[in-house]
Design a protein around this motif. Sequence first.
Motif, mmCIF file in Angstrom:
data_model
loop_
_atom_site.group_PDB
_atom_site.id
_atom_site.type_symbol
_atom_site.label_atom_id
_atom_site.label_comp_id
_atom_site.label_asym_id
_atom_site.label_seq_id
_atom_site.Cartn_x
_atom_site.Cartn_y
_atom_site.Cartn_z
ATOM 1 N N CYS A 9 2.997 -11.852 -2.576
ATOM 2 C CA CYS A 9 2.190 -11.169 -1.573
ATOM 3 C C CYS A 9 0.808 -11.824 -1.537
ATOM 4 C CB CYS A 9 2.066 -9.691 -1.924
ATOM 5 S SG CYS A 9 0.787 -8.823 -0.990
ATOM 6 N N CYS A 12 -1.996 -9.172 -3.168
ATOM 7 C CA CYS A 12 -2.017 -8.690 -4.559
ATOM 8 C C CYS A 12 -1.270 -9.617 -5.507
ATOM 9 C CB CYS A 12 -1.450 -7.286 -4.641
ATOM 10 S SG CYS A 12 0.317 -7.220 -4.327
ATOM 11 N N HIS A 24 6.926 -3.891 0.953
ATOM 12 C CA HIS A 24 5.695 -3.886 0.177
ATOM 13 C C HIS A 24 4.451 -4.066 1.058
ATOM 14 C CE1 HIS A 24 2.616 -4.836 -2.737
ATOM 15 N NE2 HIS A 24 2.374 -5.939 -2.049
HETATM 16 ZN ZN ZN Z 1 0.573 -6.860 -2.084
#
Ligand code: ZN
Length: 264
Positions: A9, A12, A24
């Motif tokens: 991602c 994060c 997510h």
């Molecule tokens: Zn993330």
Amino acid sequence: MAKQTKGFCKYCGKEYTRGGMLRHLAACKERGKSLEMEKRKTRCGYFELVLTDKYNPDYWLIVEVKETASLEDLDSFIRAIWVECCGHLSAFEIDRVQYDKYPAEDYFWGEPSESMKHQLKNVLEVGQSFTYEYDFGSTTDLKIKVHDYRQGKGRREKIILLSRNNPPEILCSQCGKNKAEWIDPENYYEEAPFWCEECLRKEHEEACAEEEFDEEEGFCEEDVYGDYIPDHFLPVCNSPRMGVCAYEGSEVYPDQFVPDKKEK
Ligand SMILES: [Zn+2]
Ligand SMILES: [Zn+2]
Ligand SMILES: [Zn+2]
């Protein structure tokens, strides 16, 4: 079924498969914070698109694109990250309408196509899938799904990469143990198209008379076969176009996507 590829991602750094990442991203706290912090007062709509290789779902990209961006912008992005080798033609097909970079002026071949100048907001809808082709000879076929749409603060970038698959692990098909670095395009659909450097050197050494092989330089003094990497070999890269035409990988995007934040 083989293991699905995963990716990180952007916000994060957590790792998920494509499907997991889509879920997510909708809930990622870091993403939420980052969107809050954007400063511009203007508002803009954004499409979240999922791009995959039509035949190999191991290759995927998740991007967020401004609704005011054009198909041409999307085409440039796809070229830069995944497909550009020698300036071939490309086209999108959305709802049975073809969008070309240079639409033909005459109608000889049937329905004239549209240009890529259209803005996304005028041609896309959430839930819809469409296709992209690069190079009408040795074609790379992509599937693009309009996964989501949101409105938020404006930003300068037209396209942001939210995640992409980590490079699939491909082993040398000669020794079966080292990471493959080269592909023999003439053997792509045969048994053993992948090569590591070690096996290439060995192969070359055996092909040339041994005393002519200079260990340090990695090629023969007589240079019977040139470098130990045959001219027509192509580098292994993280793209659906690997091993096709003269594709050598992206000059802009590294094969391994680097998130803004690494998971601790
Ligand atoms: Zn993330
Ligand atoms: Zn080419
Ligand atoms: Zn090997």
